[in-house]
Design a protein around this motif. Structure first.
Motif, PDB file in Angstrom:
ATOM      1  N   PHE A   1       0.630 -17.981 -12.446  1.00  0.00           N
ATOM      2  CA  PHE A   1       0.165 -17.675 -11.105  1.00  0.00           C
ATOM      3  C   PHE A   1      -0.975 -16.673 -11.155  1.00  0.00           C
ATOM      4  O   PHE A   1      -0.911 -15.690 -11.890  1.00  0.00           O
ATOM      5  CB  PHE A   1       1.291 -17.063 -10.261  1.00  0.00           C
ATOM      6  CG  PHE A   1       2.516 -17.922 -10.149  1.00  0.00           C
ATOM      7  CD1 PHE A   1       2.658 -18.805  -9.095  1.00  0.00           C
ATOM      8  CD2 PHE A   1       3.519 -17.851 -11.110  1.00  0.00           C
ATOM      9  CE1 PHE A   1       3.784 -19.606  -8.996  1.00  0.00           C
ATOM     10  CE2 PHE A   1       4.647 -18.638 -11.011  1.00  0.00           C
ATOM     11  CZ  PHE A   1       4.784 -19.528  -9.945  1.00  0.00           C
ATOM     12  N   ARG A   2      -2.001 -16.933 -10.347  1.00  0.00           N
ATOM     13  CA  ARG A   2      -3.004 -15.934 -10.050  1.00  0.00           C
ATOM     14  C   ARG A   2      -2.561 -15.257  -8.753  1.00  0.00           C
ATOM     15  O   ARG A   2      -2.322 -15.921  -7.746  1.00  0.00           O
ATOM     16  CB  ARG A   2      -4.385 -16.583  -9.910  1.00  0.00           C
ATOM     17  CG  ARG A   2      -5.501 -15.615  -9.513  1.00  0.00           C
ATOM     18  CD  ARG A   2      -5.720 -15.630  -8.027  1.00  0.00           C
ATOM     19  NE  ARG A   2      -6.961 -14.953  -7.622  1.00  0.00           N
ATOM     20  CZ  ARG A   2      -7.305 -14.773  -6.361  1.00  0.00           C
ATOM     21  NH1 ARG A   2      -6.526 -15.220  -5.381  1.00  0.00           N
ATOM     22  NH2 ARG A   2      -8.430 -14.159  -6.054  1.00  0.00           N
ATOM     23  N   ILE A   3      -2.405 -13.937  -8.770  1.00  0.00           N
ATOM     24  CA  ILE A   3      -1.847 -13.213  -7.633  1.00  0.00           C
ATOM     25  C   ILE A   3      -2.984 -12.667  -6.782  1.00  0.00           C
ATOM     26  O   ILE A   3      -3.730 -11.774  -7.202  1.00  0.00           O
ATOM     27  CB  ILE A   3      -0.932 -12.071  -8.110  1.00  0.00           C
ATOM     28  CG1 ILE A   3       0.150 -12.616  -9.038  1.00  0.00           C
ATOM     29  CG2 ILE A   3      -0.303 -11.362  -6.913  1.00  0.00           C
ATOM     30  CD1 ILE A   3       0.934 -11.539  -9.755  1.00  0.00           C
ATOM     31  N   ASP A   4      -3.111 -13.214  -5.585  1.00  0.00           N
ATOM     32  CA  ASP A   4      -4.146 -12.794  -4.649  1.00  0.00           C
ATOM     33  C   ASP A   4      -3.842 -11.394  -4.117  1.00  0.00           C
ATOM     34  O   ASP A   4      -2.697 -11.070  -3.793  1.00  0.00           O
ATOM     35  CB  ASP A   4      -4.193 -13.790  -3.488  1.00  0.00           C
ATOM     36  CG  ASP A   4      -5.303 -13.488  -2.503  1.00  0.00           C
ATOM     37  OD1 ASP A   4      -6.481 -13.518  -2.918  1.00  0.00           O
ATOM     38  OD2 ASP A   4      -4.998 -13.228  -1.331  1.00  0.00           O
ATOM     39  N   VAL A   5      -4.872 -10.555  -4.032  1.00  0.00           N
ATOM     40  CA  VAL A   5      -4.735  -9.180  -3.515  1.00  0.00           C
ATOM     41  C   VAL A   5      -3.530  -8.496  -4.164  1.00  0.00           C
ATOM     42  O   VAL A   5      -2.688  -7.900  -3.493  1.00  0.00           O
ATOM     43  CB  VAL A   5      -4.625  -9.147  -1.980  1.00  0.00           C
ATOM     44  CG1 VAL A   5      -4.858  -7.745  -1.453  1.00  0.00           C
ATOM     45  CG2 VAL A   5      -5.618 -10.100  -1.324  1.00  0.00           C
ATOM     46  N   ALA A   6      -3.445  -8.572  -5.475  1.00  0.00           N
ATOM     47  CA  ALA A   6      -2.302  -8.004  -6.189  1.00  0.00           C
ATOM     48  C   ALA A   6      -2.188  -6.500  -5.997  1.00  0.00           C
ATOM     49  O   ALA A   6      -1.113  -5.921  -6.186  1.00  0.00           O
ATOM     50  CB  ALA A   6      -2.416  -8.330  -7.680  1.00  0.00           C
ATOM     51  N   HIS A   7      -3.264  -5.873  -5.605  1.00  0.00           N
ATOM     52  CA  HIS A   7      -3.292  -4.422  -5.415  1.00  0.00           C
ATOM     53  C   HIS A   7      -2.890  -3.993  -4.016  1.00  0.00           C
ATOM     54  O   HIS A   7      -2.848  -2.797  -3.722  1.00  0.00           O
ATOM     55  CB  HIS A   7      -4.708  -3.905  -5.689  1.00  0.00           C
ATOM     56  CG  HIS A   7      -5.774  -4.567  -4.871  1.00  0.00           C
ATOM     57  ND1 HIS A   7      -5.981  -5.931  -4.892  1.00  0.00           N
ATOM     58  CD2 HIS A   7      -6.685  -4.087  -3.983  1.00  0.00           C
ATOM     59  CE1 HIS A   7      -6.976  -6.243  -4.071  1.00  0.00           C
ATOM     60  NE2 HIS A   7      -7.414  -5.145  -3.505  1.00  0.00           N
ATOM     61  N   GLY A   8      -2.568  -4.957  -3.125  1.00  0.00           N
ATOM     62  CA  GLY A   8      -2.427  -4.619  -1.722  1.00  0.00           C
ATOM     63  C   GLY A   8      -1.036  -4.674  -1.141  1.00  0.00           C
ATOM     64  O   GLY A   8      -0.855  -4.332   0.025  1.00  0.00           O
ATOM     65  N   LEU A   9      -0.034  -5.083  -1.896  1.00  0.00           N
ATOM     66  CA  LEU A   9       1.269  -5.375  -1.306  1.00  0.00           C
ATOM     67  C   LEU A   9       1.940  -4.145  -0.688  1.00  0.00           C
ATOM     68  O   LEU A   9       2.559  -4.229   0.367  1.00  0.00           O
ATOM     69  CB  LEU A   9       2.204  -5.997  -2.352  1.00  0.00           C
ATOM     70  CG  LEU A   9       2.069  -7.500  -2.594  1.00  0.00           C
ATOM     71  CD1 LEU A   9       0.652  -7.901  -2.986  1.00  0.00           C
ATOM     72  CD2 LEU A   9       3.045  -7.957  -3.665  1.00  0.00           C
ATOM     73  N   VAL A  10       1.845  -3.008  -1.357  1.00  0.00           N
ATOM     74  CA  VAL A  10       2.545  -1.798  -0.920  1.00  0.00           C
ATOM     75  C   VAL A  10       1.567  -0.862  -0.220  1.00  0.00           C
ATOM     76  O   VAL A  10       0.469  -0.606  -0.719  1.00  0.00           O
ATOM     77  CB  VAL A  10       3.208  -1.089  -2.116  1.00  0.00           C
ATOM     78  CG1 VAL A  10       3.786   0.254  -1.704  1.00  0.00           C
ATOM     79  CG2 VAL A  10       4.299  -1.983  -2.713  1.00  0.00           C
ATOM     80  N   LYS A  11       1.986  -0.359   0.937  1.00  0.00           N
ATOM     81  CA  LYS A  11       1.177   0.592   1.703  1.00  0.00           C
ATOM     82  C   LYS A  11       1.808   1.986   1.607  1.00  0.00           C
ATOM     83  O   LYS A  11       3.016   2.126   1.417  1.00  0.00           O
ATOM     84  CB  LYS A  11       1.102   0.174   3.176  1.00  0.00           C
ATOM     85  CG  LYS A  11       0.080  -0.925   3.468  1.00  0.00           C
ATOM     86  CD  LYS A  11       0.448  -2.274   2.882  1.00  0.00           C
ATOM     87  CE  LYS A  11      -0.525  -3.373   3.305  1.00  0.00           C
ATOM     88  NZ  LYS A  11      -0.230  -4.654   2.633  1.00  0.00           N
ATOM     89  N   ALA A  12       0.985   3.007   1.729  1.00  0.00           N
ATOM     90  CA  ALA A  12       1.481   4.375   1.658  1.00  0.00           C
ATOM     91  C   ALA A  12       2.497   4.628   2.772  1.00  0.00           C
ATOM     92  O   ALA A  12       2.353   4.134   3.897  1.00  0.00           O
ATOM     93  CB  ALA A  12       0.327   5.364   1.762  1.00  0.00           C
ATOM     94  N   GLU A  13       3.514   5.408   2.456  1.00  0.00           N
ATOM     95  CA  GLU A  13       4.574   5.685   3.420  1.00  0.00           C
ATOM     96  C   GLU A  13       4.000   6.293   4.702  1.00  0.00           C
ATOM     97  O   GLU A  13       3.175   7.202   4.661  1.00  0.00           O
ATOM     98  CB  GLU A  13       5.593   6.645   2.800  1.00  0.00           C
ATOM     99  CG  GLU A  13       6.805   6.892   3.672  1.00  0.00           C
ATOM    100  CD  GLU A  13       7.855   7.765   2.991  1.00  0.00           C
ATOM    101  OE1 GLU A  13       8.882   8.053   3.625  1.00  0.00           O
ATOM    102  OE2 GLU A  13       7.623   8.151   1.822  1.00  0.00           O
ATOM    103  N   GLY A  14       4.445   5.765   5.824  1.00  0.00           N
ATOM    104  CA  GLY A  14       3.985   6.276   7.104  1.00  0.00           C
ATOM    105  C   GLY A  14       2.659   5.711   7.569  1.00  0.00           C
ATOM    106  O   GLY A  14       2.202   6.038   8.667  1.00  0.00           O
ATOM    107  N   LEU A  15       2.017   4.884   6.766  1.00  0.00           N
ATOM    108  CA  LEU A  15       0.726   4.282   7.113  1.00  0.00           C
ATOM    109  C   LEU A  15      -0.269   5.336   7.623  1.00  0.00           C
ATOM    110  O   LEU A  15      -0.751   5.274   8.761  1.00  0.00           O
ATOM    111  CB  LEU A  15       0.907   3.174   8.155  1.00  0.00           C
ATOM    112  CG  LEU A  15       1.946   2.089   7.852  1.00  0.00           C
ATOM    113  CD1 LEU A  15       1.912   1.013   8.929  1.00  0.00           C
ATOM    114  CD2 LEU A  15       1.743   1.477   6.482  1.00  0.00           C
TER     115      LEU A  15
END
Length: 560
Positions: A222-236
């Motif tokens: 699998f090539r993982i699209d936006v692999a760097h984006g799944l997790v957002k900082a707590e509290g946005l």
């Protein structure tokens, strides 16, 4: 849709567990050359102007003969196509415009029967707004547990009329859209692409199931699209004062390259390792530094990560040597291969980037000097294929295709183009269907035209126009890949021996192999390193005292 496709959709394929495993070593990915197919622009089997899986299947012998090791397919899943299939409505179905699950099954089997491997795209950062989860979340309203699978928030301001934070979409405008009941949802890309909340266990469960579905179908990775984006900082948290976000930027942000993504990939790796045959993950991870990229390919995570720092580097010997050294140094401690790339479906083709002055980035609207761009592109290709590790080739670069920079506004489909201030929105230029023949309604792409108009003269760059023609770009690629495959001192590795070279020239040794690339724009005198294996341009002039290397040319030598 063809009768074959219509009939096929009525039947579900059996898992491809019995498909013959491709012959090769388990760590094949360490030196693999992988070819990216953008399905809608590769080959059209049913004359509707849109490429499809059966079209890809019909052209597999071409890819085998080109000499690549594997094929990566951009998304072909069920989708409203708001962002060319990167808005997925159903991860276990093929969109009817591309065919059926039976077509996917046949393609996977044929690919492997030809001695190739196949990698498919996975889009885990966001779904389509037509995904069943999101539609149900909207219908259920505020407080619904289903909304926790995405990022729904109340707005700011007296009446909640302001977005929850100041994040901007990569495609321009706010990263939030308000729904009729007053809540807002997050989308780092188009509004039709709501971001998943990876803190919710159901999201992880679903994607582990999706992985198994396609692995059981027989894919090799699998090539993982936006692999760097799944997790957002707590509290946005707010981003604060900043320039308009660019996908290709290097800023540290609370929504990209968060450390929490690595636990997700460690879980995924456990699944992949249950399957035989050397299955792999490759990350599309835009990070601030190549050292941060190396975090994604630690031994218990992913196998490869695209080297976007290399892709973004100008045709300049000093800059190239710096990024090569940093890449090799960063990958060595994690025992991962460097993964080189020059073009893909999101950036201006390198034959056009290198046709323009340096410093313009990876989204360029100018045609530039076509002859100069092609000369540099050929030289850059030989340099890339000589470096230690794996390499990716985007469809059509083996034909020397330029970007189509003069598409009429009314035919553009890149969602960023319509949102104004995000990425430049000109990605359609690298997505124009490729030419196979000199003539025809779409130069052999299909019998019914093409979904993006092809330029006049496209046929002179076609496979038919270049095949068997000495000195053509297609034959350069075929020869380079054949040499690379047969020489033990090319491919996998983690170091090069730099040789003394004039300013503007890169020269390095790998065993009995020497690569010299002249980026200076002027002919230079260099030593003769033995027998010339291949040159990207004109033949070099050798004398007793050495050789003259033409401008913007790379040459391969053997010292044996």
């Amino acid at each position: 849709m063809s009768q074959q496709h219509s009939a096929a959709r009525a039947t579900t394929p059996t898992p491809a567990a019995a498909v013959p495993t491709v012959v090769g070593h388990r760590d094949w990915w360490r030196d693999a050359v992988i070819y990216q197919v953008y399905p809608r622009s590769f080959a059209d089997s049913d004359g509707d102007g849109m490429g499809d899986l059966e079209g890809v299947r019909s052209r597999l012998p071409y890819l085998r003969d080109l000499g690549v090791d594997a094929v990566w397919l951009s998304p072909f899943y069920a989708s409203p196509q708001a962002d060319a299939g990167y808005d997925v409505a159903d991860y276990r179905e093929v969109d009817p415009m591309f065919g059926s699950l039976l077509d996917a099954d046949a393609l996977i089997r044929d690919t492997r029967d030809l001695g190739l491997r196949i990698i498919v795209d996975l889009v885990p950062n966001h779904s389509s707004d037509q995904h069943e989860w999101f539609k149900r979340a909207l219908a259920d309203g505020p407080g619904s547990p289903l909304r926790d699978r995405y990022h729904f928030r109340p707005g700011k301001g007296e009446n909640g009329e302001l977005p929850p934070n100041d994040w901007e979409s990569v495609f321009g405008g706010p990263a939030w859209t308000r729904v009729d009941d007053g809540e807002w949802y997050l989308h780092l890309f188009a509004p039709e692409q709501p971001d998943f909340n990876w803190e919710h266990p159901a999201v992880g469960d679903e994607f582990r199931s999706i992985l198994r579905f396609w692995l059981d179908m027989g894919v090799d990775g699998f090539r993982i699209d936006v692999a760097h984006g799944l997790v957002k900082a707590e509290g946005l948290p707010d981003l604060g004062v900043h320039d308009q976000l660019k996908l290709l930027g290097n800023d540290v942000t609370p929504f990209f390259d968060q450390d929490g993504v690595h636990e997700i990939y460690r879980q995924w790796r456990l699944i992949l390792d249950e399957y035989s045959g050397g299955r792999i993950f490759v990350a599309e991870a835009w990070t601030p530094t190549v050292e941060r990229t190396a975090n994604y390919v630690r031994p218990d995570e992913l196998h490869q990560a695209f080297n976007f720092q290399y892709l973004s580097t100008d045709w300049d010997a000093k800059e190239l040597r710096t990024v090569i050294d940093r890449t090799l140094e960063a990958m060595r401690p994690v025992s991962a291969p460097s993964t080189w790339v020059l073009s893909n479906h999101d950036v201006t083709r390198h034959a056009t980037r290198f046709a323009n002055p340096p410093g313009l980035g990876t989204q360029i609207r100018l045609a530039g000097d076509r002859g100069l761009g092609l000369r540099r592109a050929r030289a850059a290709t030989l340099l890339m294929l000589a470096l230690p590790g794996s390499a990716y080739v985007y469809q059509g670069e083996e034909l020397g295709l330029p970007d189509v920079v003069d598409l009429p506004d009314e035919v553009r489909q890149d969602p960023a183009y319509f949102r104004g201030a995000g990425q430049d929105g000109f990605r359609d230029g690298c997505r124009v269907p490729i030419p196979w023949t000199r003539e025809g309604s779409s130069y052999g792409f299909g019998d019914g035209g093409s979904w993006l108009p092809q330029p006049s003269g496209w046929g002179e760059l076609s496979v038919a126009a270049q095949q068997g023609v000495a000195g053509s770009t297609l034959e350069l690629y075929r020869t380079a890949l054949r040499i690379r495959r047969t020489r033990p001192d090319l491919g996998a590795g983690d170091s090069v021996e730099w040789l003394t070279a004039p300013e503007g020239v890169l020269a390095f040794r790998r065993g009995e192999f020497v690569c010299v690339a002249n980026t200076s724009g002027e002919p230079v005198r260099i030593p003769s390193y033995g027998r010339v294996l291949l040159t990207s341009g004109d033949e070099i002039a050798e004398t007793a005292g050495g050789a003259t290397l033409p401008a913007d040319t790379t040459v391969w030598w053997t010292t044996a």
